[in-house]
Motif scaffolding. Structure first.
Motif, PDB file in Angstrom:
ATOM      1  N   ILE A 188      26.046  46.846  63.736  1.00  0.00           N
ATOM      2  CA  ILE A 188      25.954  45.557  63.040  1.00  0.00           C
ATOM      3  C   ILE A 188      27.290  44.818  63.103  1.00  0.00           C
ATOM      4  N   ALA A 189      28.369  45.537  62.788  1.00  0.00           N
ATOM      5  CA  ALA A 189      29.690  44.908  62.778  1.00  0.00           C
ATOM      6  C   ALA A 189      30.102  44.453  64.174  1.00  0.00           C
ATOM      7  N   ALA A 190      29.967  45.341  65.150  1.00  0.00           N
ATOM      8  CA  ALA A 190      30.433  45.033  66.503  1.00  0.00           C
ATOM      9  C   ALA A 190      29.646  43.885  67.124  1.00  0.00           C
ATOM     10  N   LYS A 191      28.333  43.904  66.949  1.00  0.00           N
ATOM     11  CA  LYS A 191      27.497  42.851  67.538  1.00  0.00           C
ATOM     12  C   LYS A 191      27.733  41.491  66.870  1.00  0.00           C
ATOM     13  N   THR A 192      28.137  41.503  65.609  1.00  0.00           N
ATOM     14  CA  THR A 192      28.458  40.243  64.934  1.00  0.00           C
ATOM     15  C   THR A 192      29.782  39.687  65.442  1.00  0.00           C
ATOM     16  N   ILE A 193      30.765  40.556  65.560  1.00  0.00           N
ATOM     17  CA  ILE A 193      32.099  40.128  65.999  1.00  0.00           C
ATOM     18  C   ILE A 193      32.115  39.774  67.477  1.00  0.00           C
ATOM     19  N   ARG A 194      31.450  40.595  68.284  1.00  0.00           N
ATOM     20  CA  ARG A 194      31.456  40.426  69.748  1.00  0.00           C
ATOM     21  C   ARG A 194      30.029  40.642  70.269  1.00  0.00           C
ATOM     22  N   PRO A 195      29.211  39.601  70.282  1.00  0.00           N
ATOM     23  CA  PRO A 195      27.794  39.766  70.631  1.00  0.00           C
ATOM     24  C   PRO A 195      27.540  40.397  71.994  1.00  0.00           C
ATOM     25  N   ILE A 242      17.609  49.535  62.777  1.00  0.00           N
ATOM     26  CA  ILE A 242      18.890  48.955  63.207  1.00  0.00           C
ATOM     27  C   ILE A 242      19.228  49.449  64.611  1.00  0.00           C
ATOM     28  N   VAL A 243      19.083  50.741  64.820  1.00  0.00           N
ATOM     29  CA  VAL A 243      19.374  51.314  66.136  1.00  0.00           C
ATOM     30  C   VAL A 243      18.423  50.740  67.181  1.00  0.00           C
ATOM     31  N   ARG A 244      17.155  50.613  66.830  1.00  0.00           N
ATOM     32  CA  ARG A 244      16.170  50.080  67.778  1.00  0.00           C
ATOM     33  C   ARG A 244      16.549  48.654  68.216  1.00  0.00           C
ATOM     34  N   GLU A 245      17.076  47.871  67.306  1.00  0.00           N
ATOM     35  CA  GLU A 245      17.401  46.472  67.619  1.00  0.00           C
ATOM     36  C   GLU A 245      18.722  46.314  68.364  1.00  0.00           C
ATOM     37  N   LEU A 246      19.726  47.122  68.030  1.00  0.00           N
ATOM     38  CA  LEU A 246      21.087  46.846  68.484  1.00  0.00           C
ATOM     39  C   LEU A 246      21.661  47.834  69.489  1.00  0.00           C
ATOM     40  N   VAL A 247      21.066  48.998  69.638  1.00  0.00           N
ATOM     41  CA  VAL A 247      21.618  50.033  70.529  1.00  0.00           C
ATOM     42  C   VAL A 247      20.858  50.029  71.844  1.00  0.00           C
ATOM     43  N   SER A 248      21.599  49.957  72.956  1.00  0.00           N
ATOM     44  CA  SER A 248      20.951  49.800  74.262  1.00  0.00           C
ATOM     45  C   SER A 248      20.353  51.096  74.781  1.00  0.00           C
ATOM     46  N   ASP A 249      20.954  52.233  74.453  1.00  0.00           N
ATOM     47  CA  ASP A 249      20.453  53.501  74.991  1.00  0.00           C
ATOM     48  C   ASP A 249      21.051  54.648  74.195  1.00  0.00           C
ATOM     49  N   VAL A 250      20.428  55.821  74.337  1.00  0.00           N
ATOM     50  CA  VAL A 250      20.937  57.044  73.719  1.00  0.00           C
ATOM     51  C   VAL A 250      21.098  58.092  74.817  1.00  0.00           C
ATOM     52  N   VAL A 251      22.319  58.569  75.002  1.00  0.00           N
ATOM     53  CA  VAL A 251      22.639  59.588  75.999  1.00  0.00           C
ATOM     54  C   VAL A 251      22.585  60.961  75.344  1.00  0.00           C
ATOM     55  N   LEU A 252      21.981  61.924  76.035  1.00  0.00           N
ATOM     56  CA  LEU A 252      21.946  63.300  75.546  1.00  0.00           C
ATOM     57  C   LEU A 252      23.007  64.121  76.267  1.00  0.00           C
ATOM     58  N   VAL A 253      23.725  64.947  75.515  1.00  0.00           N
ATOM     59  CA  VAL A 253      24.790  65.762  76.104  1.00  0.00           C
ATOM     60  C   VAL A 253      24.563  67.238  75.773  1.00  0.00           C
ATOM     61  N   GLY A 254      24.771  68.088  76.772  1.00  0.00           N
ATOM     62  CA  GLY A 254      24.583  69.522  76.603  1.00  0.00           C
ATOM     63  C   GLY A 254      25.809  70.213  76.036  1.00  0.00           C
ATOM     64  N   GLU A 255      25.646  71.483  75.750  1.00  0.00           N
ATOM     65  CA  GLU A 255      26.707  72.244  75.083  1.00  0.00           C
ATOM     66  C   GLU A 255      27.953  72.400  75.937  1.00  0.00           C
ATOM     67  N   THR A 256      27.786  72.574  77.252  1.00  0.00           N
ATOM     68  CA  THR A 256      28.952  72.728  78.125  1.00  0.00           C
ATOM     69  C   THR A 256      29.821  71.481  78.102  1.00  0.00           C
ATOM     70  N   LEU A 257      29.197  70.299  78.138  1.00  0.00           N
ATOM     71  CA  LEU A 257      29.972  69.063  78.101  1.00  0.00           C
ATOM     72  C   LEU A 257      30.618  68.847  76.734  1.00  0.00           C
ATOM     73  N   LEU A 258      29.959  69.248  75.672  1.00  0.00           N
ATOM     74  CA  LEU A 258      30.579  69.162  74.344  1.00  0.00           C
ATOM     75  C   LEU A 258      31.822  70.043  74.281  1.00  0.00           C
ATOM     76  N   GLU A 259      31.716  71.251  74.822  1.00  0.00           N
ATOM     77  CA  GLU A 259      32.876  72.139  74.861  1.00  0.00           C
ATOM     78  C   GLU A 259      34.009  71.518  75.672  1.00  0.00           C
ATOM     79  N   ARG A 260      33.663  70.967  76.816  1.00  0.00           N
ATOM     80  CA  ARG A 260      34.695  70.374  77.673  1.00  0.00           C
ATOM     81  C   ARG A 260      35.364  69.202  76.974  1.00  0.00           C
ATOM     82  N   ALA A 261      34.572  68.391  76.265  1.00  0.00           N
ATOM     83  CA  ALA A 261      35.136  67.235  75.566  1.00  0.00           C
ATOM     84  C   ALA A 261      36.087  67.665  74.452  1.00  0.00           C
ATOM     85  N   VAL A 262      35.702  68.674  73.681  1.00  0.00           N
ATOM     86  CA  VAL A 262      36.590  69.203  72.639  1.00  0.00           C
ATOM     87  C   VAL A 262      37.896  69.680  73.261  1.00  0.00           C
TER      88      VAL A 262
END
Length: 408
Positions: A188-195, A242-262
């Motif tokens: 909501i905040a981001a789309k208002t400030i920067r559509p 809110i998510v349905r209206e303003l979020v373009s997509d949802v990415v799924l991430v597996g456990e290996t990538l979560l470990e790598r990101a940490v």
């Protein structure tokens, strides 16, 4: 939409001077790895090491005197628990927190340290919620929901306001999703400030609740995940539209990538992220082409990770990068062989970490033995060099797959 940008601006006034205005900094190391121009919002620098303080404080300050005297109750996998416990104590409100029995001890201990009564119940947040609802009814407590609450959503939305004040030309925000409170307020905040900005959500692959709800999918939900902070089976009724209206997509991430990101946050940015806190970075690793060349804002939304889990992740990443390698070597069972192996490894520049001598394997000759050796190595090429050298000495070796003892 029941939550407005004006509500978020009002929440910012409540939060001013009471929570940390965390830094938003360029991450050159992460940019080099992902191909995006990455900026990180360090919400792990809050007093409870999580963004949850924002929504929790806004909700608690909205309560009237009668409700404050009744006391509050919340369910949480850890970060909302600490936020409610801390600010309830500061406001003189008694707090009860129900947490899953699987919650990392560091989060349980921190919540108790803030003075809250902690009840451990269930394996998941959903089971903890059921128990919390029972207590709430029995004791007449006021419910402080971690995400399905308008006051909480407005508090979380203050993050995007700060991010776009610091970096006004962001192309994209990549935001973790549990129940949806964080992404809803910030969208909501981001789309208002920067559509023109794009909002992309991230869920743990084992908990695709929001993606299922948005796309009508039926992906299975459940299982042990490093990102327990976003391991939610049921998304919020307030957050879904809110998510349905303003979020373009949802990415799924597996456990290996979560470990790598940490691990990357720790080794490249010298900061600590829990699994949920690193989910945004994991999305960039999962789909680099989507974000390549774009100016991307990440919210490092929490840093409350169990030290033992963090240590295990670091070692596992060293193994994945072939900087630690384990080998099984077939040797004659006679004096001096262990010394020969150690000498050869030393000559090859491999530092021995662990040795296990096995004589009772049925696939080993009566006069032979198996030697499992774990060593520090430089990289994959160094591993190949070691294996080639041992083969030339008549000591065949196989690389052991990390964690299982199976041979590669």
């Amino acid at each position: 939409m029941t939550v407005s940008f004006a509500d978020i601006e009002a929440a910012r006034k409540i939060l001013a001077g009471r929570v940390v205005r965390t830094p938003m900094l360029p991450a050159q190391g992460l940019s080099a790895i992902t191909g995006a121009d990455v900026f990180v919002k360090y919400e792990n620098m809050q007093a409870t090491n999580s963004f949850k303080e924002r929504g929790g404080l806004v909700k608690l300050t909205s309560l009237g005197e009668v409700d404050r005297k009744r006391g509050v109750i919340a369910m949480s996998a850890g970060n909302h628990a600490q936020a409610v416990a801390l600010h309830a104590a500061r406001l003189g409100i008694a707090a009860t927190i129900v947490m899953p029995e699987t919650t990392p001890y560091v989060k349980v201990a921190a919540t108790r340290a803030h003075g809250a009564r902690v009840v451990l119940d269930g394996e998941t947040v959903a089971e903890a919620q059921a128990r919390a609802e029972e207590i709430q009814i029995a004791e007449g407590l006021v419910w402080v929901h971690p995400y399905d609450d308008e006051a909480v959503i407005t508090g979380q939305g203050s993050i995007a306001c700060e991010m776009l004040e610091d970096v006004p030309d962001l192309d994209c925000l990549v935001i973790p999703i549990g129940g949806g409170g964080l992404i809803s307020g910030n969208a909501i905040a981001a789309k208002t400030i920067r559509p023109a900005i794009e909002i992309v959500g991230v869920e743990a692959e084992l908990y695709p609740s929001m993606r299922n709800a948005l796309k009508g999918e039926t992906r299975p939900i459940g299982g042990p995940t490093l990102a327990e902070g976003i391991a939610v089976k049921i998304v919020g009724r307030s957050t879904l539209p809110i998510v349905r209206e303003l979020v373009s997509d949802v990415v799924l991430v597996g456990e290996t990538l979560l470990e790598r990101a940490v691990n990357l946050y720790l080794t490249r940015q010298k900061t600590i992220a829990e699994g949920a806190g690193a989910a945004g970075l994991a999305a960039l690793l999962a789909e680099p082409e989507r974000f390549r060349g774009r100016k991307v804002g990440l919210i490092l939304c929490g840093g409350n990770i169990d030290p033992r889990i963090l240590a295990a992740i670091m070692v596992r990443e060293l193994e994945r990068e072939d900087r630690i390698a384990s080998f099984r070597i077939s040797i004659p069972d006679r004096p001096g062989m262990l010394g020969k192996v150690a000498t050869l490894l030393g000559r090859l520049g491999a530092n021995v970490l662990e040795v296990e001598h096995r004589r009772l394997f049925l696939d080993t000759p009566a006069k032979g033995a198996k030697l499992d050796v774990t060593v520090e190595t430089r990289d994959s090429e160094h591993v190949r060099e070691i294996m080639t050298a041992f083969a030339a000495e008549g000591l065949p070796m196989a690389k052991i797959i990390a964690g299982g003892g199976d041979l590669a």
